[in-house]
Design a protein around this motif. Sequence first.
Motif, mmCIF file in Angstrom:
data_model
loop_
_atom_site.group_PDB
_atom_site.id
_atom_site.type_symbol
_atom_site.label_atom_id
_atom_site.label_comp_id
_atom_site.label_asym_id
_atom_site.label_seq_id
_atom_site.Cartn_x
_atom_site.Cartn_y
_atom_site.Cartn_z
ATOM 1 N N SER A 1 23.570 37.143 29.227
ATOM 2 C CA SER A 1 24.206 38.122 28.219
ATOM 3 C C SER A 1 23.797 39.378 28.540
ATOM 4 O O SER A 1 24.352 40.417 28.033
ATOM 5 C CB SER A 1 24.035 37.845 27.033
ATOM 6 O OG SER A 1 22.484 38.045 26.725
ATOM 7 N N GLU A 2 23.102 39.503 29.767
ATOM 8 C CA GLU A 2 22.744 41.081 29.930
ATOM 9 C C GLU A 2 23.558 41.810 31.274
ATOM 10 O O GLU A 2 23.373 42.631 31.690
ATOM 11 C CB GLU A 2 21.095 40.998 30.779
ATOM 12 C CG GLU A 2 20.278 40.093 29.906
ATOM 13 C CD GLU A 2 18.909 40.864 29.622
ATOM 14 O OE1 GLU A 2 18.960 41.988 30.305
ATOM 15 O OE2 GLU A 2 18.364 40.588 28.735
ATOM 16 N N LEU A 3 24.365 40.903 31.563
ATOM 17 C CA LEU A 3 25.739 41.266 32.439
ATOM 18 C C LEU A 3 26.373 42.458 31.902
ATOM 19 O O LEU A 3 26.430 42.324 30.717
ATOM 20 C CB LEU A 3 26.655 39.983 32.788
ATOM 21 C CG LEU A 3 25.802 39.143 34.034
ATOM 22 C CD1 LEU A 3 27.174 37.741 34.090
ATOM 23 C CD2 LEU A 3 25.419 39.602 35.149
ATOM 24 N N ARG A 4 26.942 43.210 32.578
ATOM 25 C CA ARG A 4 28.033 44.090 32.043
ATOM 26 C C ARG A 4 29.081 43.422 31.256
ATOM 27 O O ARG A 4 29.405 42.371 31.863
ATOM 28 C CB ARG A 4 28.483 45.071 33.142
ATOM 29 C CG ARG A 4 27.454 45.996 33.675
ATOM 30 C CD ARG A 4 27.905 47.079 34.776
ATOM 31 N NE ARG A 4 26.804 47.977 35.027
ATOM 32 C CZ ARG A 4 27.014 49.208 35.177
ATOM 33 N NH1 ARG A 4 28.094 49.591 34.743
ATOM 34 N NH2 ARG A 4 25.978 49.659 35.499
ATOM 35 N N PRO A 5 29.630 43.832 30.242
ATOM 36 C CA PRO A 5 30.984 43.156 29.763
ATOM 37 C C PRO A 5 31.765 42.651 30.562
ATOM 38 O O PRO A 5 32.412 41.598 30.634
ATOM 39 C CB PRO A 5 31.274 44.152 28.836
ATOM 40 C CG PRO A 5 30.028 45.121 28.613
ATOM 41 C CD PRO A 5 29.636 45.169 29.720
ATOM 42 N N TYR A 6 32.360 43.426 31.668
ATOM 43 C CA TYR A 6 33.670 43.044 32.154
ATOM 44 C C TYR A 6 32.951 41.889 33.208
ATOM 45 O O TYR A 6 33.657 40.934 33.517
ATOM 46 C CB TYR A 6 34.386 43.924 33.255
ATOM 47 C CG TYR A 6 33.483 44.824 34.141
ATOM 48 C CD1 TYR A 6 33.363 44.352 35.698
ATOM 49 C CD2 TYR A 6 32.572 45.828 33.769
ATOM 50 C CE1 TYR A 6 32.577 45.064 36.598
ATOM 51 C CE2 TYR A 6 31.865 46.606 34.786
ATOM 52 C CZ TYR A 6 31.767 45.906 36.028
ATOM 53 O OH TYR A 6 30.937 46.402 37.067
ATOM 54 N N MET A 7 31.776 42.041 33.895
ATOM 55 C CA MET A 7 31.226 40.789 34.725
ATOM 56 C C MET A 7 30.997 39.527 33.736
ATOM 57 O O MET A 7 31.191 38.253 34.174
ATOM 58 C CB MET A 7 29.750 41.448 35.239
ATOM 59 C CG MET A 7 30.096 42.406 36.457
ATOM 60 S SD MET A 7 31.093 41.773 37.579
ATOM 61 C CE MET A 7 30.135 40.512 38.448
ATOM 62 N N HIS A 8 30.488 39.645 32.650
ATOM 63 C CA HIS A 8 30.346 38.392 31.750
ATOM 64 C C HIS A 8 31.546 37.899 31.459
ATOM 65 O O HIS A 8 31.674 36.647 31.475
ATOM 66 C CB HIS A 8 29.620 39.078 30.367
ATOM 67 C CG HIS A 8 29.128 38.010 29.591
ATOM 68 N ND1 HIS A 8 29.964 37.326 28.599
ATOM 69 C CD2 HIS A 8 28.129 37.163 29.692
ATOM 70 C CE1 HIS A 8 29.222 36.537 28.077
ATOM 71 N NE2 HIS A 8 27.936 36.448 28.675
#
Length: 77
Positions: free
Chosen positions: A40-47
Amino acid sequence: SFGWASEKVEKVISVLSGITFGMYLVHPLVITLGYEFISSELRPYMHILAMFGFTVVVSALFTYLISKIRIINKILL
């Protein structure tokens, strides 16, 4: 037959068309599982992209494998 697609592409499309309903039924469970594996630490678009890819691939594999088990296929169909 599609005029624009090779035989391999047509085979993939044919397999996917047969398992799309199963993918639809299984995808909520796969999304829940995805939260365990995708940070969940990914950037929102990457997640979002990672969850989408994970959900499509795992749902397709699971549904395809289940469809190949004859006794389960008879029960479900």
